[in-house]
Write an enzyme that holds these catalytic residues in place. Structure first.
Site, mmCIF file in Angstrom:
data_model
loop_
_atom_site.group_PDB
_atom_site.id
_atom_site.type_symbol
_atom_site.label_atom_id
_atom_site.label_comp_id
_atom_site.label_asym_id
_atom_site.label_seq_id
_atom_site.Cartn_x
_atom_site.Cartn_y
_atom_site.Cartn_z
ATOM 1 N N HIS A 97 1.454 0.788 -0.895
ATOM 2 C CA HIS A 97 2.546 1.876 -1.594
ATOM 3 C C HIS A 97 3.425 0.970 -2.510
ATOM 4 C CE1 HIS A 97 5.837 4.710 -1.554
ATOM 5 N NE2 HIS A 97 5.101 5.365 -1.338
ATOM 6 N N ASP A 101 -1.318 8.776 3.145
ATOM 7 C CA ASP A 101 -2.487 9.505 2.616
ATOM 8 C C ASP A 101 -3.546 9.126 3.782
ATOM 9 O OD1 ASP A 101 -1.642 10.893 0.530
ATOM 10 O OD2 ASP A 101 -1.456 9.191 -0.646
#
Length: 440
Positions: free
Chosen positions: A322, A381
């Site tokens: 991320h 996700d």
């Protein structure tokens, strides 16, 4: 003239004249991707709406920490514990008005949302059914822009008008994506067409399940987990691509529909909201090529993916890493726990273990390749697509559901931009000569 043959002939030259060497970014200290050299985002403004934390500086050095996600000064874990029902609606109210609603405020807000869930007369037939799209995000974006024509004062920058436009969009996103999906299935997949009017008094999550399923049936656990997913995706600071898009477009003084339509276009990309689909595709690819229960085979295959020798050869393990979070993504931590609960109920623990093993092995691989101090975490996700699958949500709706959750945030970021910063956002680009021999 054969246009396709001509395009193949000239496309290489078009690519060449537009390619800029990466050495120039270092030479002139250009913040590629609006990121600093340590991966942090370049600060371009302020926001009161949300905050994302993944590291801190100790003695001038960036140090990984457990991730925190904060909505209007409330940490996400505390937010989830603060209500018993209509969690997403409470979250939307918090984002819009800066505080959690009292019982009567929530009742009034739900009544207003229910009043706008149904589309304007003839809109469903003319905009959605008569011009279906094979991509629901494309249909959502076009529908938003079309709603401009149904607004008597669409270009107003008065906050009360923008607030009403925002509430209408928040209420109508679930209906648009549900009908857009049904139209897609009917026209492109030759399935029967089911259009269920949204119901009053049941909230966003239940309405989505009600409208996308032919039999209208769903369990309380399914509705609760979908509500949680909407909450987790609702806000993520001003620097994520779609929120920043909203700021950029809104800074021009354009209308709400253009700004939110642009945000949807941003979220559609596989590097942003479309990443959950890529996770599912990657997992299916892994299952098709190896014995995914064998940890040695799985690790070797993940290394192949990183080395661009497997899956889509992009060198990315989707669902891992991320831009801000380092040690952990709090959304992924929360969702992983719920995924385990749902997988157990639906007898899918083998596949849940696969996702957990992808997370564990990727962390191990990164430490082996980059040193023991290297940190990479699962992002939301990794588990959201799996949870959608367990909920029997069609993959065509994964990213549209993300947009449905995030639209309230976009609307508030738009308002924040308009009332706080009147300057048009206009960064600078350095100009290079076409032969890259230097700058002008």
């Amino acid at each position: 003239m054969d246009v396709n043959k001509w395009l193949k002939t000239v496309s290489g030259e078009v690519e060449r004249v537009n390619k800029i060497s990466k050495e120039y970014y270092n030479k002139y200290d250009i913040k590629q991707g609006l990121r600093n050299s340590d991966g942090t985002g370049v600060v371009v403004g302020f926001t009161k709406i949300g905050s994302v934390h993944g590291s801190k500086y100790v003695n001038g050095k960036k140090t990984p920490v457990d991730g925190k996600l904060i909505y209007r000064n409330i940490e996400i874990n505390d937010l989830i514990k603060s209500f018993k029902e209509f969690g997403f609606e409470c979250t939307v109210y918090l984002l819009l008005f800066g505080k959690l609603p009292l019982k009567n405020e929530l009742d009034n807000f739900n009544e207003i949302l229910d009043g706008y869930r149904r589309m304007p007369p003839a809109f469903t037939e003319n905009m959605i059914l008569k011009s279906p799209s094979n991509n629901v995000m494309n249909k959502l974006q076009r529908s938003i822009l079309a709603l401009y024509s149904y607004d008597q004062d669409p270009d107003s920058l008065e906050i009360d008008k923008i607030l009403l436009q925002s509430i209408k969009l928040i209420a109508r996103f679930p209906t648009i994506i549900s009908y857009g999906y049904q139209a897609k299935c009917h026209y492109f997949d030759n399935q029967s067409l089911y259009l269920h009017n949204p119901k009053k008094g049941i909230g966003t999550a239940k309405n989505i399940l009600h409208m996308i399923r032919a039999d209208n049936l769903y369990t309380a656990l399914e509705a609760d987990i979908l509500d949680l997913l909407l909450i987790l995706h609702a806000e993520h600071g001003g620097g994520n691509n779609s929120a920043f898009t909203t700021h950029v477009v809104s800074s021009t003084g354009t209308d709400t529909y253009s700004a939110i339509g642009a945000a949807v276009g941003s979220l559609k990309g596989p590097k942003h909201g479309g990443a959950n689909l890529k996770v599912v595709e990657m997992v299916n690819d892994i299952k098709a090529h190896i014995d995914y229960t064998d940890m040695v085979q799985l690790k070797d295959y993940l290394i192949k993916i990183l080395k661009k020798k497997a899956f889509n050869r992009k060198g990315l393990i989707y669902g891992m890493g991320h831009a801000v979070y380092t040690k952990s993504d709090p959304r992924a931590v929360i969702l992983k726990e719920k995924a385990a609960e749902l997988a157990k109920e639906k007898n899918q623990m083998d596949e849940f273990d696969l996702y957990c093993n992808i997370e564990k092995l990727t962390k191990d691989i990164f430490k082996e390749l980059k040193g023991e101090d290297a940190e990479i975490c699962a992002n939301v996700d990794l588990y959201s697509g799996f949870v959608y699958k367990l909920l029997n949500i069609p993959k065509e709706l994964y990213t549209p559901l993300f947009a449905t959750a995030r639209v309230a945030s976009w609307c508030v970021h738009r308002i924040e931009q308009l009332v706080s910063d009147e300057k048009i956002i206009r960064p600078a680009y350095k100009s290079l000569k076409n032969d890259e021999s230097g700058m002008y």
